[in-house]
Write a protein that holds these residues in place. Structure first.
Motif, PDB file in Angstrom:
ATOM      1  N   ASN A   6      -8.153  -1.018   9.290  1.00  0.00           N
ATOM      2  CA  ASN A   6      -8.609  -0.794   7.923  1.00  0.00           C
ATOM      3  C   ASN A   6      -7.449  -1.002   6.948  1.00  0.00           C
ATOM      4  N   LYS A   7      -7.669  -1.861   5.952  1.00  0.00           N
ATOM      5  CA  LYS A   7      -6.603  -2.192   4.996  1.00  0.00           C
ATOM      6  C   LYS A   7      -6.224  -0.991   4.133  1.00  0.00           C
ATOM      7  N   ILE A   8      -7.202  -0.143   3.825  1.00  0.00           N
ATOM      8  CA  ILE A   8      -6.920   1.028   2.994  1.00  0.00           C
ATOM      9  C   ILE A   8      -5.993   1.990   3.728  1.00  0.00           C
ATOM     10  N   PHE A  11      -2.557   0.546   3.745  1.00  0.00           N
ATOM     11  CA  PHE A  11      -1.933   0.668   2.423  1.00  0.00           C
ATOM     12  C   PHE A  11      -1.469   2.107   2.170  1.00  0.00           C
ATOM     13  N   LEU A  12      -2.314   3.076   2.505  1.00  0.00           N
ATOM     14  CA  LEU A  12      -1.960   4.484   2.293  1.00  0.00           C
ATOM     15  C   LEU A  12      -0.785   4.901   3.165  1.00  0.00           C
TER      16      LEU A  12
END
Length: 216
Positions: A6-8, A11-12
């Protein structure tokens, strides 16, 4: 699709790493920099927000104050919240007992903020490795919740020790009376309590998952 893809989440996790690095940079500056202007000839400077600063010479209240309170459309109540700079002029002041107590409390407050950032980083790092319902994650969330609840308490203690240090060392040449402007309960307390409830539910879910897996 795995959580690690998951890209989110990625990123987080990266954002948490950046924030952790910035925090370490902030802590190093706070610990090893005097923070005082060169022209002030000070050994060390500390800044505390939200201290109540009242003029020692108080103006008399106008006789129309009560009428204004009930009749005005816009009512202004000054809160006297101030940013106070405390500048130690000598090492004897800096290493005096009241000053040491204040500095220890201030350091604990900074470290608690760092602990929250560290817990968030470890949590997203686990998510990035597809490790979600684990006891370690439950512990991280629990530590983060307790730390959030402790933050307003330590902030209140720090401000009390800050004002006590100024009074004991007779450093107040500002013309203002200083009072503690913080409370033992803040917005962090409410967030911490909500997070604590989530942590306990998360921990119960982890235990149930492990029981089911052992049964199978």
């Amino acid at each position: 699709m795995r959580l690690s893809d998951n890209k989110i989440i990625k990123f987080l996790n990266s954002l948490a790493s950046v924030i952790l690095v910035l925090y370490v940079f902030f802590l190093v500056i706070k610990l090893f920099s005097s923070g005082a202007p060169t022209m002030s000839n000070s050994t060390r400077d500390y800044q505390i927000y939200d201290v109540i600063a009242k003029n020692k010479v108080q103006d008399q209240v106008s006789a129309q104050a009560l009428d204004k309170w009930f009749n005005n459309i816009v009512v202004v109540q000054p809160t006297n919240q101030s940013l106070i700079h405390l500048r130690f002029k000598s090492h004897s002041e800096l290493f005096s007992f009241p000053a040491i107590l204040f500095q220890i409390s201030q350091l604990i407050y900074w470290l608690l903020i760092g602990l929250i950032i560290y817990c968030i980083k470890k949590l997203f790092n686990s998510f990035n490795k597809d490790e979600v319902f684990t006891k370690r994650n439950a512990t991280m969330i629990l530590f983060g919740a307790i730390t959030l609840i402790l933050l307003p308490i330590i902030r209140w203690i720090t401000q009390e020790l800050f004002i006590n240090c100024i009074e004991k060392l007779h450093l107040n040449d500002s013309g203002y009376l200083l009072q503690n402007g913080t409370g033992l309960i803040g917005s962090e307390t409410l967030v911490g309590l909500a997070l604590l409830a989530f942590a306990l539910a998360f921990k119960a879910g982890v235990n149930m998952k492990q029981e089911n897996e052992s049964f199978i």
